[in-house]
Enzyme design. Structure first.
Site, short mmCIF file in Angstrom:
data_model
loop_
_atom_site.label_atom_id
_atom_site.label_comp_id
_atom_site.label_asym_id
_atom_site.label_seq_id
_atom_site.Cartn_x
_atom_site.Cartn_y
_atom_site.Cartn_z
N GLY A 59 0.82 -1.20 0.00
CA GLY A 59 0.00 0.00 0.00
C GLY A 59 0.86 1.25 0.00
O GLY A 59 2.08 1.20 0.05
N ALA A 60 0.18 2.40 -0.03
CA ALA A 60 0.88 3.68 0.04
C ALA A 60 1.63 3.78 1.36
O ALA A 60 1.12 3.41 2.41
CB ALA A 60 -0.12 4.82 -0.09
N ARG A 61 2.86 4.25 1.27
CA ARG A 61 3.72 4.45 2.46
C ARG A 61 3.95 3.17 3.26
O ARG A 61 4.11 3.19 4.46
CB ARG A 61 3.15 5.54 3.36
CG ARG A 61 3.10 6.90 2.74
CD ARG A 61 4.52 7.48 2.69
NE ARG A 61 4.54 8.80 2.11
CZ ARG A 61 5.03 9.06 0.91
NH1 ARG A 61 5.50 8.09 0.17
NH2 ARG A 61 5.06 10.27 0.45
N LYS A 85 7.73 0.12 0.51
CA LYS A 85 8.15 -0.56 -0.71
C LYS A 85 9.44 0.02 -1.28
O LYS A 85 10.39 -0.70 -1.55
CB LYS A 85 7.06 -0.47 -1.80
CG LYS A 85 5.73 -1.05 -1.46
CD LYS A 85 4.75 -0.88 -2.61
CE LYS A 85 4.49 0.53 -3.05
NZ LYS A 85 3.75 1.38 -2.11
N ALA A 125 12.09 5.98 -13.41
CA ALA A 125 11.06 6.75 -12.72
C ALA A 125 9.90 7.01 -13.66
O ALA A 125 10.09 7.50 -14.77
CB ALA A 125 11.64 8.07 -12.22
N HIS A 129 11.90 11.87 -3.13
CA HIS A 129 12.28 10.51 -3.55
C HIS A 129 13.71 10.52 -4.11
O HIS A 129 14.52 9.66 -3.78
CB HIS A 129 11.30 10.02 -4.62
CG HIS A 129 10.75 8.67 -4.38
ND1 HIS A 129 11.37 7.54 -4.84
CD2 HIS A 129 9.64 8.25 -3.74
CE1 HIS A 129 10.67 6.48 -4.50
NE2 HIS A 129 9.60 6.88 -3.83
N ARG A 144 18.42 8.88 -2.88
CA ARG A 144 19.37 8.07 -3.64
C ARG A 144 20.68 8.84 -3.81
O ARG A 144 20.66 10.02 -4.13
CB ARG A 144 18.76 7.71 -4.99
CG ARG A 144 17.66 6.69 -4.83
CD ARG A 144 16.95 6.40 -6.12
NE ARG A 144 15.96 5.37 -5.88
CZ ARG A 144 14.75 5.59 -5.37
NH1 ARG A 144 14.40 6.81 -5.03
NH2 ARG A 144 13.91 4.59 -5.18
#
Length: 184
Positions: free
Chosen positions: A16-18, A21, A40, A56, A60
């Protein structure tokens, strides 16, 4: 005793969201000792989404190469896949949304993407949302999206060698796993 590590070429990570993952996928991609490439799929249609994308990206480091591909995902996968790279598609759900906005052939695109998995020259990890566990949406567009997302997840789960479900940051292996063998 822990399970031995399996050598795989394709992984689908659902949740699910948040749910954690993306963090889970980032950790395993970086631990692979291959060059991580993020494909992306998000597009910044508004300021809030632009902020999400920036947050996001900030997670990285310089090891990552970022390839932005909101629609032609199967083509990008074939172009970017190499034995010394690990591709991370984050995320299949936004890719599907982009296709819907373009009124594309969802079934055809899903089939093309699923078929491409076995043809890649290097490993790939897909991140995708599980959206079917909630209430039935009240409008036809939302129901259509939910159904298309479920079909996409099924196609990717079949095409990938392994499937993991992430809930509250905890990863559970779904595939490979023995099928239940019930008797009544």
């Amino acid at each position: 005793m822990r399970n031995p590590k399996l050598l795989i070429a394709s992984l689908l990570v659902l949740g699910g969201a948040r749910s954690g993952k993306s963090r889970y996928v980032q950790k395993i991609a970086e631990a692979s000792h291959l060059r991580p490439v993020l494909i992306a799929t998000a597009e910044a249609h508004d300021a809030e989404m632009a902020l999400r994308i920036a947050r996001h990206a900030a997670l990285r480091d310089a090891r990552w190469t970022v390839v932005e591909e909101p629609v032609a995902l199967a083509v990008a996968l074939r172009r970017e896949a190499r034995k010394d790279r690990i591709l991370v598609v984050d995320c299949a759900t936004l890719w599907l949304s982009n296709l819907i906005l373009q009124q594309a052939d969802l079934a055809g695109a899903t089939e093309q993407l699923a078929r491409s998995v076995a043809q890649l020259a290097g490993p790939v990890i897909f991140v995708s949302n599980e959206v079917g566990a909630g209430i039935v949406p009240e409008n036809a567009v939302a129901r259509s999206f939910r159904d298309a997302q479920g079909l996409l997840n099924q196609a990717l789960a079949e095409a990938c060698e392994a499937v993991v479900s992430v809930n509250a940051g905890i990863a559970l292996c779904v595939k490979p796993a023995p099928e239940p063998n019930f008797r009544f």
